[in-house]
Structures are given as C-alpha cells and as structure tokens.
Design an enzyme around this catalytic site. Structure first.
Site, mmCIF file in Angstrom:
data_model
loop_
_atom_site.group_PDB
_atom_site.id
_atom_site.type_symbol
_atom_site.label_atom_id
_atom_site.label_comp_id
_atom_site.label_asym_id
_atom_site.label_seq_id
_atom_site.Cartn_x
_atom_site.Cartn_y
_atom_site.Cartn_z
ATOM 1 N N GLU A 137 38.326 -5.325 15.742
ATOM 2 C CA GLU A 137 39.602 -4.578 14.863
ATOM 3 C C GLU A 137 40.402 -5.780 13.723
ATOM 4 O O GLU A 137 40.325 -6.803 15.033
ATOM 5 C CB GLU A 137 40.386 -3.925 15.823
ATOM 6 N N ASN A 161 39.222 -2.358 23.337
ATOM 7 C CA ASN A 161 38.311 -1.344 23.110
ATOM 8 C C ASN A 161 37.535 -0.132 23.722
ATOM 9 O O ASN A 161 38.634 -0.628 25.445
ATOM 10 C CB ASN A 161 37.294 -2.349 23.601
ATOM 11 N N HIS A 201 50.390 -0.337 27.345
ATOM 12 C CA HIS A 201 49.993 -0.638 25.298
ATOM 13 C C HIS A 201 48.124 -0.173 25.985
ATOM 14 O O HIS A 201 48.080 0.557 25.394
ATOM 15 C CB HIS A 201 50.529 -1.838 24.772
ATOM 16 N N GLU A 202 48.068 -1.309 26.194
ATOM 17 C CA GLU A 202 46.197 -0.845 25.927
ATOM 18 C C GLU A 202 45.393 0.112 26.721
ATOM 19 O O GLU A 202 45.264 0.655 25.972
ATOM 20 C CB GLU A 202 45.216 -2.248 25.947
HETATM 21 N N1 B3K Z 1 44.880 -2.731 18.801
HETATM 22 C C1 B3K Z 1 45.097 -4.072 18.843
HETATM 23 C C2 B3K Z 1 45.658 -5.098 17.682
HETATM 24 C C3 B3K Z 1 44.200 -5.636 16.805
HETATM 25 C C4 B3K Z 1 44.696 -6.632 15.611
HETATM 26 C C5 B3K Z 1 43.663 -7.172 14.798
HETATM 27 N N2 B3K Z 1 43.988 -8.251 14.253
HETATM 28 C C6 B3K Z 1 46.019 -4.764 19.664
HETATM 29 C C7 B3K Z 1 47.186 -3.738 19.815
HETATM 30 O O1 B3K Z 1 47.706 -3.691 19.475
HETATM 31 O O2 B3K Z 1 46.574 -3.098 20.741
HETATM 32 ZN ZN ZN Z 2 48.171 -1.524 19.660
#
Ligand code: B3K
Ligand code: ZN
Length: 833
Positions: A118, A262, A294-295
């Site tokens: 990402e 991911n 969060h993830e």
């Molecule tokens: N979605 C990722 C961030 C990706 C950053 C790309 N430069 C982490 C997050 O917000 O959970």
């Molecule tokens: Zn996020």
C-alpha cells in the site's frame, strides 16, 4: 524533479480489465529475485488495451495464452493488446530486494524479506493493474534458501510446503478472499514465534502467530493479549468475526509506517509489537494495543470492504481510526485518551489545513498517494465518523454498519456508499453531512451568549476561512456539546451558518462549558471571561473542557506577553493549578494533562503568524512562574504519587517532575537511577532534558549504555537527542553512534524528524544549513520517510521575515533534478504562488 502526473477524483474510470485470479511464484534471492505472475483476465468493456503499472522492474518475459508477446511501453506502463474477452497472462520480472531502501514493494529488513504494497508498491513486484478496485484470488508460492529463511509466509491459508534441491524449500499459500494487490504480503526469514489461539463466536478455531526477532518472544505477549482482546471486541461491538484459519503478525525493524493490514499477514513496525516493563512506557503499551486493534479491525473495514480508488482512503482509515479509538477507550481508557485525540487534531491537523497541504478528508487530486496518509484523512476522518456516531446514536450507527457490510461485502466502494448505508439504515437525510468529505479547512465556531431577563441562550455562527486548495466554503452540520455548570448537559445541532438556541431560565447567568469531549473538529471563538475560564479549568465535568479552558487562559496570557504586556490570566491560571494540586486527587491522568505547560508546537496553533522566539520565551516564563509560585504544593503532590504503582500516578509524576526539573535536579537523578520500569526511567530522563539539567549528559550516556542492544529503546534516546537544547552541535556525534542508521526510518524519524518537529534550533541559520545537507541524502535513500518529516517546514509563510527567507531558500534548494516525486509534490505545493 521526478514529477508524477496529478490524478483527479473526477476522472475515475472503471478498469478496462478485471483479474479474477493471480498465481505468484517468488524465487527469492537477496539481490536477484524472480517473480512469475500468472493472471486470469477478463475484459471489462470494449477497450482491447491492457495497461499495466510497473516501476523499478526488470522485465524478463511476457506470454499471453502461452504465446510470447513483445509489449510496448507508454508513459511508464506496459501495454498489451488483448483480442479475446478473456486470457491468461504470464509475466516474469526480476527485482533486487537488497537495493530497495525505499521500503516499498519487496525489500529486506535486517536478515528477512518482507513487503509493503500500500498504496502503490505492488507495481515494484510485477506489472499489474495496481489499483484497489481490481480484486483477485491469490495463490502464492515462495521459494528460498531453507537455512537462511526457514519461515515462508504469505496471505491466507498454507496449502503445501516441502523441500527442494540445493538446500531450498517452498511454501504455497492460498487466500480465498478476493483482494486488491495493496493487501498482498510475503515474508521470509528466521524468527522467534509466539503462538496462541482464538475461538470465534461461531466456533471457528483461529491460530494466532506473532513472528519477532530472535530472542524477543516474551516481548510479544502484550501484543498477543491486545490481539485477542481486539478479536473479541469486534465480535461484541460490531458482530464481526475473523474469516481465515490463521492470523499472523510479523514485526520488522525497517518499516515506513506503523503497520500494515495485509490479509491474514499483518506486517508491523517492531516498535508497535515489542514491549515489556523494562523497555516500554505505559504510552508504548497503549500505542501497541491501539495499532494491533487498528490493523485487525481493517480485516472488515478495509479488506472485506475496500476502497474503489485511493481518493476514498478515509473510507477505511477514518472509520478504522474511529474504531481503534473506541477500542482504546474500552481497553485502557482514561480521561486523557480523548484529550490526546483532540490534541492531535488541534496541533497537527489544524496546521496541515492551514498550510499548503490542505485537503478534504476525501482529497480531490493527488500526485504521490503516499503523501495522503495524513492526519486529515486519518484523524479528521475519524472525527467525522465520530460525529456520525453521535448523530445516529449507538444503535443507529451499528445498524448503519450492518447495512454497509450487507450491501458491500467483497466490494470496492466509495465514502458516499458508506454514508448512504448510514442514512438508509436510519432513514435520515445525510446529504448535507457529506460536506465534511468535500470541504477542507477548519470551521471557526463563534459563540455569543444571550442573557436577558433570566433567559439564557446561545447564538452560534460558523465560518470556514479559505484554504490553499479551496476558496469557497459553506456551513457544515456540527454537534456542539455543552454543559451548563451545575445544570446539566446538552448537544446543540448547528445546521446553518448562524443559529440561536434558547436554553432556559436561570437565577444567575450559568457558566457554559463549550465543545464538551471536543464534539466537532472546529476552532472556538468565545469571549468568555477569565474568571469563567478558571472555573471551567477547575470544575467542569468534561476533561477536554478543563484542559481547553487552561489553554484558552494561556493563549490570552501569551498573546499579551508577545505584545510586551501583562495579563490577569496568569494569576488565575496559577490559582487554579494551586487548587487542583491541593484538592484530594480524583483523576491522576487528567491532572497529568493539566500540569503540562503547552508545547511550543501547540502554542503555534494559537496564532496565525509564528513568533518563535516569543513563544519559546513565553513557555520558559510559564515554567519558571509555576516553579517559583507553586513549588511547595506541587512538590507535596509529587511526593504523594511518586511511589504509587499505578499508571495514572506514573503519568502525573512524570508531568510534575518535568515541571519541577530545575529545583529537583537531584530528585530527577535519583528517580532515573532507581526507576522500576521504562515509564519512570524515560520520564526522569525526559525531565532532565526538558530542564536542560547539568546531569542530562551523564544520564543520556548511561541510558545509551544500558540499552544499546535494543533499537526501539534507542529510538527514545535519539528522540531526546533531537529535542534537547544544543542538539545541532551534537548531531555529528549522535549520527556516528551505532544506534543511528540512515537506512532505517524509525532511526531517522526519531532524530531528524523530532528535531524538525520540536526543536526551535531547527529554525536557525545553522539549522537550515544542516537540513539542506541532510534532507537530500535522506530523500535519495527513502523518499516516503523524508516526505513524512518535512511538514513543519512547509509552514514557512507563517514565520517571521528572516526565517521565512531562510526556509524559502532551504525549500527551493531541495528542488533538484534528483528530488523524489514524494518530496517534490510537497515542495511544489509549498512554494506555489
Ligand atoms: N494502511 C496502512 C498504511 C499504508 C501506508 C502507505 N504509505 C496502515 C494503516 O493505516 O493501518
Ligand atoms: Zn489504517
């Protein structure tokens, strides 16, 4: 400069092809990794030209339905003509993960391979439709040397593994959930593994695995607890269950952001996984829990329902930050949690919106997408969701979430789709509310009191000043939560530019506590009397209002000092602090916030033009006034809490120690030496640095000796080196220390990022000169990490004339033919006009 073309939301077009399945084979070698990608394509319209994104790739071969084709390149894309409606495309590329210091795509962190895709990193792995609305089912075979890389991981479930010739082995993973390529991940390495399990509400057993550097398994226990709590929390709060047989987290030391969601294989910055009492502060523990949550929450808000295009980033980020904030207030919540969230908005987001990077939470145009992972998209985005949650109520918001998943599971959608689900589930019209997605800038909310014949009311008006990106603004619906001290609470819904609210009859004019809980991301203009502010600071029931009242008093005081005048707010502020320090202790977390003198950064937000020297002097003067006038009572309170083994007490102790560092020099030293955990040790060290005490050198040296083997702890040391007075003249030496590493963004952010963000020495001739050498070097190594630290410099127009000139010259000097697209976009915006 490597300029990227600007993309516009208005130009969105559905992809010309869809890819339903992708079979990947990685033959991992440190410098020559071969990637074979087999895509199952179908036409999504009539355009026969397939245009694939690719960067920094060596193309080995292309075959369409088994026949070699010679593709052509147009504007950096690989163009292939596909005559039939569906086809199988096989592309072989070669990449060099070891040379990849940008940490995007496939790279090496320490001794391991890992990925970050990402936003647009997958195009550094193979040629592909690198956009979030192309969802495929992935099967990934990873092949590597077995001794060096015993663990081979990718998304989904493990389907096969085995030995190969020449000491190599393989593992094949299959992810049944269609996903965009930004959620692809691969890891190969030799880690310690912490395992556990979780049984979902419907009875599915999930294997939980956390992979960490050798020797650090026990430090992953807190992260594991947070993960299990998150999984349960999402089931209880939103009815959302995990959907694969295993959930893996890998902690790596080289990582540009906090972590990455991911599918089934989260990759984390080690900073947000590893912790124990000796090496992590209470704040670190809370941050880890918040980021793990969060993830994990992204599995539904982000992965199962993803973004149609990158302009919609707040669809997943604003919503997921809101969810992790809700989680945090349940997990470790204290009165300070919301205060800190508001501080992020008021110091960082308001500044972003007041500068050249101003953008709505759904940006309208973007060149380098990585530049838009901002406090606006994330944190203001979360405030917008919070307002929606308040407006619809808990049950209404849940009904909206349920409908959102029912309608859009498995799809790539827009912010409008989300708001529509909320509106339809509650049968309300949210068309005006959508303005929060379109409009940038900070609404200024002016409050006027009406007090006539015992009737009390409020006249509220709102105006959003123009921003660098948008001249025209309109009124937005916003909730204004209030308390009338001693008379209860209410939420006024302001819909228009101006509205009057009657609040009832009273014997005496009530005292208004405005914007309780920071109910909307606005700036408040309210000529409330100094006495009322002092009363709010001591007595309001809302923690945010109390801290805000103190700030509003200090803002008046500092404004007067900057004009060479005195102001009665000083006495009132000191009197209130005295009151708070002498009353029975009820909320140590809140008091810890009240006993902090606002940072120079926070003060910068109070004024349009930044008088940096004036603010630094004002802050010193505030600190010395507190010391001189309140030493005895603050010291008593310090004695009372300093040995209490409890988080709130530790926070309060650290605040008091920072305030009293100079007169308590020996106390600071003793506290450091006798510290029972990192919260105490780091607190004492930070106090020594804040007070610029004579013993800070000795303490810093001791700290470096104790923790030289722990990079996460050494980042704290680097941060203090970046913050301290006299930082600049010591930089050369600090950068030679083994703790510093130009290629690791945690290290560079800790030292250089902290220096730029917090140290007034940055804004000297020598500071600008130093940055003119350091930033190009860093940009050549890691553009994303560099772009993420220059934000404060982009505010150059707000400084005094001398600094303005110095900063303008610095920024112009950074624009060279070698400048990255990341940094180039920011410089271009900052210097425009
Ligand atoms: N979605 C990722 C961030 C990706 C950053 C790309 N430069 C982490 C997050 O917000 O959970
Ligand atoms: Zn996020």
């Amino acid at each position: 400069m490597a300029n990227k073309p600007v993309k516009r939301l208005a130009d969105y077009k559905a992809p010309a092809f869809l890819i339903s399945a992708l079979d990947l084979t990685f033959e991992l070698h440190d410098t020559q990794t071969r990637v074979t990608a087999v895509s199952t394509l179908t036409k999504n319209g009539t355009d026969p030209l397939l245009r694939l994104d690719g960067e920094q790739l060596e193309l080995v071969s292309v075959e369409l339905d088994g026949k070699a084709v010679t593709p052509r390149f147009e504007e950096g894309q690989l163009v292939i003509e596909v005559a039939k409606d569906s086809a199988t495309l096989k592309i072989v590329t070669q990449i060099d993960p070891t040379a990849n210091t940008a940490l995007e795509g496939l790279y090496r962190s320490g001794g391991a391979f890992c990925t970050q895709c990402e936003a647009e990193g997958f195009r550094r792995i193979t040629y592909f439709l690198d956009r979030p609305d192309v969802l495929a089912v992935y099967t990934t075979k990873v092949i590597a040397d077995k001794a060096q890389y015993p663990q081979l991981l990718s998304n989904g479930n493990l389907v096969e593994s085995g030995e190969l010739e020449g000491g190599r082995h393989f593992a094949t993973w299959h992810d049944p959930h269609p996903k965009p390529c930004y959620l692809f991940a691969l890891v190969a390495g030799d880690f310690d593994l912490l395992e556990d399990s979780f049984t979902t509400a419907s009875g599915r057993d999930v294997l939980l695995q956390i992979f960490v550097d050798k020797g650090r398994r026990v430090q992953a226990r807190h992260a594991m607890e947070a993960l299990k709590f998150s999984m349960k929390w999402d089931e209880d709060t939103y009815g959302l269950e995990y959907d694969l047989d295993r959930f893996m987290i890998v902690a790596v030391d080289f990582f540009n952001m906090g972590a990455m969601e991911n599918k089934g294989l989260n990759i984390f910055n080690a900073k947000y996984v590893l912790a124990d009492d000796d090496t992590a502060t209470d704040q670190d523990f809370d941050n880890i829990a918040a980021i793990i949550a969060h993830e994990y929450f992204h599995n539904w808000t982000g992965n199962r329902v993803t973004c149609r295009d990158w302009f919609q980033l707040s669809l997943k980020e604003g919503l997921t930050v809101f969810r992790d904030q809700q989680f945090s207030s349940d997990w470790a919540g204290s009165s300070a949690t919301r205060i800190k969230e508001a501080q992020v908005i008021r110091t960082l987001q308001f500044a972003e919106d007041a500068g050249p990077m101003s953008h709505p939470i759904r940006p309208l145009e973007v060149a380098e997408m990585n530049n838009f992972y901002t406090v606006t998209v994330y944190n203001k985005g979360a405030e917008v969701i919070r307002m929606l949650n308040g407006l619809l109520g808990k049950a209404g918001f849940r009904a909206g979430m349920d409908l959102y998943f029912k309608r859009h599971d498995g799809q790539a959608v827009t912010c409008d789709d989300f708001v529509d689900a909320m509106a339809d589930a509650n049968d309300v019209d949210l068309s005006r509310f959508k303005g929060w997605y379109r409009q940038s800038g900070t609404p200024v909310l002016t409050v006027r009191e009406i007090w006539e014949n015992g009737h009390y009311g409020l006249k509220l008006s709102q105006l959003t000043p123009p921003t660098s990106d948008q001249a025209e603004k309109g009124p937005l619906p916003l909730p204004f939560a209030i308390e009338l001290l001693g008379h209860g609470k209410d939420v006024l819904q302001l819909q228009d530019a101006e509205q009057t609210f009657a609040l009832g009859q009273f014997d005496e004019k009530p005292i208004l506590a405005p914007l309780c809980g920071f109910s909307a991301p606005v700036k408040l203009v309210f000529e409330q009397s100094d006495d009322e502010l002092a009363a709010l600071m001591e007595k309001a029931s809302d923690g945010f209002v109390r801290v805000d009242a103190a700030e509003r008093l200090l803002q008046r005081l500092v404004a007067a000092w900057l004009q060479g005048q005195e102001h009665p707010a000083l006495e009132l502020w000191l009197r209130s602090l005295h009151g708070i320090a002498t009353r029975p202790l009820t909320d140590a977390f809140l008091d810890a916030e009240l006993f902090k003198v606002p940072s120079v950064n926070a003060m910068q937000g109070w004024f349009e033009q930044i008088d940096l020297d004036g603010l630094v002097a004002a802050r010193q003067r505030l600190r010395s006034q507190v010391r001189e006038r309140l030493f005895a009572v603050l010291h008593d309170r310090y004695q009372m809490v300093k040995d209490v083994k409890e988080k709130g007490a530790r926070a309060l102790t650290n605040s008091l120690l920072t305030l009293l560092a100079e007169p308590l020099e020996q106390g600071v030293f003793d506290r450091y030496q006798q510290a029972r955990n990192m919260t105490e040790r780091q607190g004492a060290l930070a106090a020594a640095v804040a007070g610029d005490l004579a013993n800070s050198d000795a303490l810093l040296a001791d700290f470096a000796e104790r923790f030289e083997d722990n990079p996460q702890v050494m980042d704290k040391w680097l941060m203090l080196q970046g913050q301290r007075s006299g930082a600049l003249k010591r930089m050369g030496k600090v950068m030679e220390h083994s703790a510093f590493n130009w290629n690791n963004p945690n290290r560079t952010r800790a030292l250089i990022g902290t220096f730029i963000a917090t140290n007034p020495e940055c804004h000297t001739e020598a500071g600008y000169q130093w940055l003119s050498e350091v930033l190009p070097k860093l940009d050549a190594i890691n553009p994303q990490a560099t772009a993420r630290m220059v934000g404060p410099l982009l505010q150059w127009r707000r400084f005094d004339q001398k600094r303005r000139q110095g900063l303008e010259a610095l920024l112009k000097g950074l624009q060279t033919p070698h400048t990255s697209a990341d940094l180039g976009e920011l410089l271009g915006k900052a210097l425009k006009g």
